[in-house]
Scaffold this active site. Structure first.
Site, mmCIF file in Angstrom:
data_model
loop_
_atom_site.group_PDB
_atom_site.id
_atom_site.type_symbol
_atom_site.label_atom_id
_atom_site.label_comp_id
_atom_site.label_asym_id
_atom_site.label_seq_id
_atom_site.Cartn_x
_atom_site.Cartn_y
_atom_site.Cartn_z
ATOM 1 N N LYS A 277 0.913 -1.316 -0.027
ATOM 2 C CA LYS A 277 0.074 -0.061 -0.046
ATOM 3 C C LYS A 277 0.839 1.153 -0.014
ATOM 4 C CE LYS A 277 -4.004 -1.837 2.490
ATOM 5 N NZ LYS A 277 -5.016 -1.597 1.360
ATOM 6 N N ARG A 351 -10.517 -11.427 1.576
ATOM 7 C CA ARG A 351 -11.278 -12.711 1.187
ATOM 8 C C ARG A 351 -10.449 -13.814 1.105
ATOM 9 N NH1 ARG A 351 -11.630 -9.302 -4.428
ATOM 10 N NH2 ARG A 351 -11.454 -7.508 -2.888
HETATM 11 N N1 BES Z 1 -8.233 -3.920 4.251
HETATM 12 C C1 BES Z 1 -8.184 -3.261 2.830
HETATM 13 C C2 BES Z 1 -9.650 -2.669 2.602
HETATM 14 C C3 BES Z 1 -9.700 -1.230 3.126
HETATM 15 C C4 BES Z 1 -8.959 -0.046 2.830
HETATM 16 C C5 BES Z 1 -10.573 -0.912 4.060
HETATM 17 C C6 BES Z 1 -9.192 1.101 3.107
HETATM 18 C C7 BES Z 1 -10.764 0.347 4.640
HETATM 19 C C8 BES Z 1 -9.908 1.420 3.931
HETATM 20 C C9 BES Z 1 -8.369 -4.643 1.894
HETATM 21 O O1 BES Z 1 -7.763 -5.630 2.209
HETATM 22 C C10 BES Z 1 -7.733 -3.929 0.812
HETATM 23 O O2 BES Z 1 -6.491 -3.730 0.791
HETATM 24 N N2 BES Z 1 -8.784 -3.974 -0.422
HETATM 25 C C11 BES Z 1 -8.376 -3.719 -1.706
HETATM 26 C C12 BES Z 1 -8.587 -4.584 -2.681
HETATM 27 C C13 BES Z 1 -8.193 -4.475 -3.937
HETATM 28 C C14 BES Z 1 -6.545 -4.720 -4.054
HETATM 29 C C15 BES Z 1 -9.008 -5.230 -4.903
HETATM 30 C C16 BES Z 1 -8.698 -2.168 -1.808
HETATM 31 O O3 BES Z 1 -9.777 -1.967 -1.269
HETATM 32 O O4 BES Z 1 -7.868 -1.650 -2.316
HETATM 33 MN MN MN Z 2 -5.584 -5.312 1.688
#
Ligand code: BES
Ligand code: MN
Ligand code: ZN
Length: 493
Positions: A277, A351
């Site tokens: 990230k 997931r």
């Molecule tokens: N935990 C995150 C989702 C999230 C991000 C929740 C920011 C709240 C605030 C999750 O594991 C994630 O990183 N999801 C990705 C999915 C994507 C790679 C398809 C996302 O939401 O960017």
């Molecule tokens: Mn994630």
């Protein structure tokens, strides 16, 4: 805080503060009118001066006068008489605490006249008020040397009859139990990733076993390996903290009665893995275990209320970090269900741990499974921060959760879970990919989980936008403990 319920005359009560209602039309609640008469008109004078408007959540603290036995008066705006709704009650409850937070008042007596939510029972109204006061009294100062200075420690609720007091006591008990679950979820969420690890979450669950008799078991990585949880374990492989699969069983009904199973994402820190990230706000990914925390909090609330129903909580818990052993884009893993997954983005890890936990949930032969997860940023983009996202193919179950949301104020909004989206998850190399592209990201995440919940009565809650608040007062919200508690309560009757 401590609560007591009384049906005596609040004007005879020696108290640091007596709280009474004033309405939006300038009229006074019953107790407020009696206080006004006994004080030479200090309440009506304040209203006439325009110092308090009477909108729900407006407050004014004034010194007591005349024959009053209290030190202060807290005037509480309650909106239009007879038209109080849940949202207004929440504002009022929170305002009681915030109005007194900077004062030296250690106790408050609240006259409940004017504070019954229209169309709702006295018990429901009081429970909502207590939940709101507790929410506002919450402080997270366990990691600070200077502790919070909230002096307010006890609340007396005054009812106008014995029967109203009886209902209020029921409401206090329920409100406190749910608020306790919310606070527990908030504490776990606010704790940083170096303290709140999978092992720590497991220890907190075990405390519920000691204190409330829940049956808690914690599966370690070896056990999970033997169960074939290749998807979950692929996420934790990139972390030095061992993954845990926490299960908590509450039995309040006959053994043979099928349980409600709650599954909560317990990702104690999500750096994204190799699909790292960006740095901005990455600290907030300590909140990626808030789904799991809400399941633990709800289990505590259910046990404290001693509800006549069976409930199982399952929390798959891991970190998601970049490392030489971490998942790489393109890796293919085999889930406990035997389905293979091509990991195109290691940041779509929620997931990956949930699918194995959902497969595991089948062994409880659940009446219904609800999973809760900070699953997608896309859900927050779609719905903002007010409702959690709800996904289910079952209209009746959707109705139950929407209703529980309205009743608790912890609301959800349904998004589609149509098969039309499933093809976005097709992979040329495995049974599915773990991401479905930019479009409908919250929905394709739910569609991924749906592939592991066939034959289950199942709903998914995406709490990415609701689990914590950003900014200066950054904090976990404890959502959706309130929603889940209400959902379970409704299933008891
Ligand atoms: N935990 C995150 C989702 C999230 C991000 C929740 C920011 C709240 C605030 C999750 O594991 C994630 O990183 N999801 C990705 C999915 C994507 C790679 C398809 C996302 O939401 O960017
Ligand atoms: Mn994630
Ligand atoms: Zn995550």
């Amino acid at each position: 805080m401590k609560y007591s319920v009384k049906s005596s005359n609040p004007l005879n009560q020696g108290t640091a503060c007596l709280a009474v209602t004033v309405f939006g039309d300038g009229s006074l609640g019953e107790t407020a009118a009696r206080v006004d008469a006994a004080s030479g008109g200090v309440v009506s004078a304040a209203v006439n001066r325009g110092d308090i408007k009477g909108k729900a959540g407006d407050t004014l603290v004034i010194p007591a006068a005349g024959d009053l036995k209290c030190d202060r008066l807290l005037l509480l705006g309650a909106g239009d008489p007879g038209k109080l709704d849940l949202a207004a009650t929440v504002r009022i409850g929170r305002a009681v605490v915030s109005a007194l937070a900077k004062s030296g008042a250690a106790d408050v007596s609240v006259a409940l006249d004017g504070l019954t939510i229209s169309g709702r029972s006295n018990a429901d109204s009081v429970a909502a008020l207590v939940e709101a006061m507790e929410y506002s009294a919450y402080r997270f100062d366990q990691l600070k040397k200077e502790k919070s200075t909230l002096k307010l420690k006890s609340v007396a609720l005054f009812c106008d009859s014995r029967s109203a007091a009886h209902a209020a006591s029921t409401g206090v008990a329920r409100g406190r139990a749910i608020a306790g679950g919310v606070s527990l979820a908030r504490d776990l969420g606010n704790l940083p990733g170096n303290i709140c690890t999978p092992t720590y979450l497991a220890q907190q669950a075990r405390k519920l076993q000691k204190r409330l008799g829940l049956k808690v078991s914690v599966l370690d990585e070896n056990r999970m390996k033997r169960l074939g949880m290749g998807s979950l374990l692929s996420v934790s492989r990139g972390s030095r903290e061992p993954a845990k699969l926490i299960t908590m069983e509450y039995q309040g009904a006959d053994k043979s009665s099928a349980p409600i199973v709650l599954v909560g994402k317990g990702l104690t820190f999500d750096a994204g893995g190799i699909s790292l990230k960006p740095a901005a706000a990455m600290d907030e990914m300590k909140y990626d275990m808030c789904g799991g925390a809400s399941v633990i909090g709800t289990m505590q609330a259910v046990a404290e209320m001693a509800l006549p129903i069976n409930v199982v909580g399952i929390v798959p818990s891991s970190e998601n970090l970049p490392d030489g052993a971490a998942n790489k884009p393109g890796d293919i893993v085999t889930s406990m269900a035997g389905k293979t997954i091509e990991i195109l983005n290691t940041d779509a890890e929620g997931r990956l741990i949930l699918c194995d936990a959902l497969t595991y949930s089948r062994r409880y032969k659940p009446a219904v499974v609800v999973d809760v997860a900070t699953l997608t940023g896309a859900c927050m983009v779609a719905l903002g921060t007010h409702p959690s996202g709800l996904f289910t193919a079952d209209d009746a179950l959707a109705g139950e959760l929407v209703d529980a949301g309205e009743q608790s104020g912890d609301r959800v909004w349904r998004l589609p879970l149509w098969d039309d989206y499933q093809e976005q998850l097709d992979s040329p190399f495995a049974d599915m990919a773990n991401v479905g592209g930019r479009n409908g990201g919250a929905i394709t995440a739910a569609c991924f989980l749906a592939r592991f919940t066939e034959e289950l009565k199942w709903a998914h809650l995406d709490i990415a936008g609701t689990a914590w608040t950003q900014g200066k007062n950054k904090s976990a919200t404890g959502r959706p403990v309130s929603l889940l508690s209400r959902f379970i309560l409704n299933r008891c009757s």
